[in-house]
Each structure stands twice: as C-alpha cells, then as structure tokens.
Design an enzyme around this catalytic site. Structure first.
Site, PDB file in Angstrom:
ATOM      1  N   ASP A 183       0.843  -1.202   0.000  1.00  0.00           N
ATOM      2  CA  ASP A 183       0.000   0.000   0.000  1.00  0.00           C
ATOM      3  C   ASP A 183       0.873   1.246   0.000  1.00  0.00           C
ATOM      4  OD1 ASP A 183      -2.077  -1.751   0.448  1.00  0.00           O
ATOM      5  OD2 ASP A 183      -2.190  -1.337   2.600  1.00  0.00           O
TER       6      ASP A 183
HETATM    7  N1  URA Z   1      -1.200  -5.751   4.220  1.00  0.00           N
HETATM    8  C1  URA Z   1      -1.647  -4.477   4.158  1.00  0.00           C
HETATM    9  O1  URA Z   1      -2.651  -4.143   4.778  1.00  0.00           O
HETATM   10  N2  URA Z   1      -0.965  -3.606   3.395  1.00  0.00           N
HETATM   11  C2  URA Z   1       0.160  -3.915   2.726  1.00  0.00           C
HETATM   12  O2  URA Z   1       0.750  -3.045   2.062  1.00  0.00           O
HETATM   13  C3  URA Z   1       0.609  -5.246   2.792  1.00  0.00           C
HETATM   14  C4  URA Z   1      -0.083  -6.147   3.552  1.00  0.00           C
END
Ligand code: URA
Length: 233
Positions: free
Chosen positions: A102
């Site tokens: 993310d």
């Molecule tokens: N889980 C999440 O919530 N975000 C990420 O970037 C990776 C795993």
C-alpha cells in the site's frame, strides 16, 4: 553495432544516444580501455561511466519502499519507479514490482524484469512468507495469536477464510504478523476484524530475505544466493 543494440535494450538510451556514448568514450572494458561499437566483448566486461552493465535479463532489485510512494507505473504522487534510475523503466521487458505494498506501507519490495520469477514469488501455491511489523492504535487484546492462527478468520466481504498467520506481540501496541497470502490490505483488515487499527505498517522480510541496513528510498541489486532466501521454508 551489436553492443549499441545490447546497451540500448537495457534502457541506457536510444540507439543514437548509445552510439554517442561510445563516441564520447563513456563505454569501456573492466580495465578502463575505451570500447568501440563494433568490438566483440562479453557483456560482463562492459562498463558505462565506469559502472558494470546491468544484467541482460533476470534483473532482481530490492527496494526499501518509503511510506507515501505508490507501486504503480502511473498514479498521481510519488511512484516507487521514481526512486530507480530511469533506464529500468525503459528496459524491454520493463522492471515491475513483485506484488505491491500500500501507499502507506514501508519496507522490503522486490522488483524484476523476469515475469516467470514474479509469478513464482506471488503464486499462492508458492506460499512465500511475508513478515510485517505493525504499530496499532489500541493495545493488543491478547487473543490475536489464536485468532490469526485459527485458519477460520473471515475478512469483511470475503467468503474464504484466511490461512493461519503466525503472530508475535512485540509490545503493547506493536506486533509482527507473517502472511503466506496477499489479499487486499490484508494486515490492516486483519487487525480491523479484531477492532484495532494499524497506524504504521512495515514489511521486514520476504522468506528469509531481510531489508538489513538498506536505507529508506534506496535500492540495490539482489545476488542469486539472496534470491534463494525468498523461497526458504
Ligand atoms: N497488508 C496491508 O494491509 N498492506 C500492505 O501493504 C501489505 C499487507
């Protein structure tokens, strides 16, 4: 002209620009001798501005992704690709991230131009372990390890339960979770399912490969032995 094509395909410039690099004496052998476009030399002994040429195929990079960067080739805002030399985007095939983090997640991200490798890492059957460290808005409840290990946790809007995920408390509001799947916003949604909220999220390892001392925003090439660590059981 074989060398011009080779170097241009690695993204160092158009054929015209690479031919100009030869004329400017920027392409040398390992001993610093200037090379000419029609020389017959191994790619491994070529230097551009004194630096070894990138590998022809099977380039694998590790990046310490900073928070606030996006794993996309064209989003508004800062992209992970902005942190790499522009030649990596011009390579054919281009360099892409192996899975995504993310925008607000930091940590270890792998990139490659090798599509088969990319699929080997992200394929669910490979069960590659991804280790995350989360800081949380509220204190841990105490039952997180049991719930995440249960193999029965259903995320909001999903019908297949999550695979068991090892969990370790690191402090009252800090924990480590290891996933072998890659569902959308998985770690954030796992804690949300228990009434908590992830404040910061960092990926510390993929398999046995750790970020080590690589500073945030920096990248380096991965060695073959390090790549094997990704698939360690
Ligand atoms: N889980 C999440 O919530 N975000 C990420 O970037 C990776 C795993």
């Amino acid at each position: 002209m074989r060398l011009v094509r080779l170097i241009a395909n690695l993204g160092y410039g158009s054929r015209k620009e690479v031919a100009q690099m030869f004329r400017a004496g920027r392409v040398t052998d390992a001993g610093g001798e200037v090379l000419y476009a029609d020389d017959q030399v191994e790619a491994a002994s070529i230097r551009v501005d004194g630096t070894p040429l990138d590998p022809g195929s099977g380039l694998v990079l590790m990046l310490h992704k900073p928070m606030g960067t996006t794993c996309s080739h064209r989003d508004p805002g800062q992209l992970i690709y902005d942190l790499l030399p522009p030649r990596f985007a011009r390579r054919r095939p281009p360099v892409s991230s192996i899975g995504r983090l993310d925008r607000d997640t930091s940590g270890l991200l792998l990139l490659t131009d090798d599509g088969a490798l990319l699929h080997r890492v992200i394929a669910p059957v490979a069960q590659v372990r991804k280790r995350y460290v989360a800081t949380l808005a509220q204190d841990l409840r105490g039952d997180e390890a049991a719930v995440f290990a249960s193999g029965t946790l259903l995320l909001d809007g999903e019908t297949t339960p999550l695979a068991p995920a090892p969990f370790q408390a690191l402090g009252p509001r800090e924990a480590q979770v290891t996933l072998t799947e890659g569902r959308y916003h998985q770690v954030r949604r796992m804690f949300a399912a228990l009434g908590n909220r992830v404040e910061t999220l960092h990926r510390a390892a993929i398999g046995d490969l750790v970020l080590g001392e690589l500073p945030s925003g920096h990248w380096r090439q991965l060695q073959a032995a390090e790549l094997a660590l990704v698939f360690a059981r």
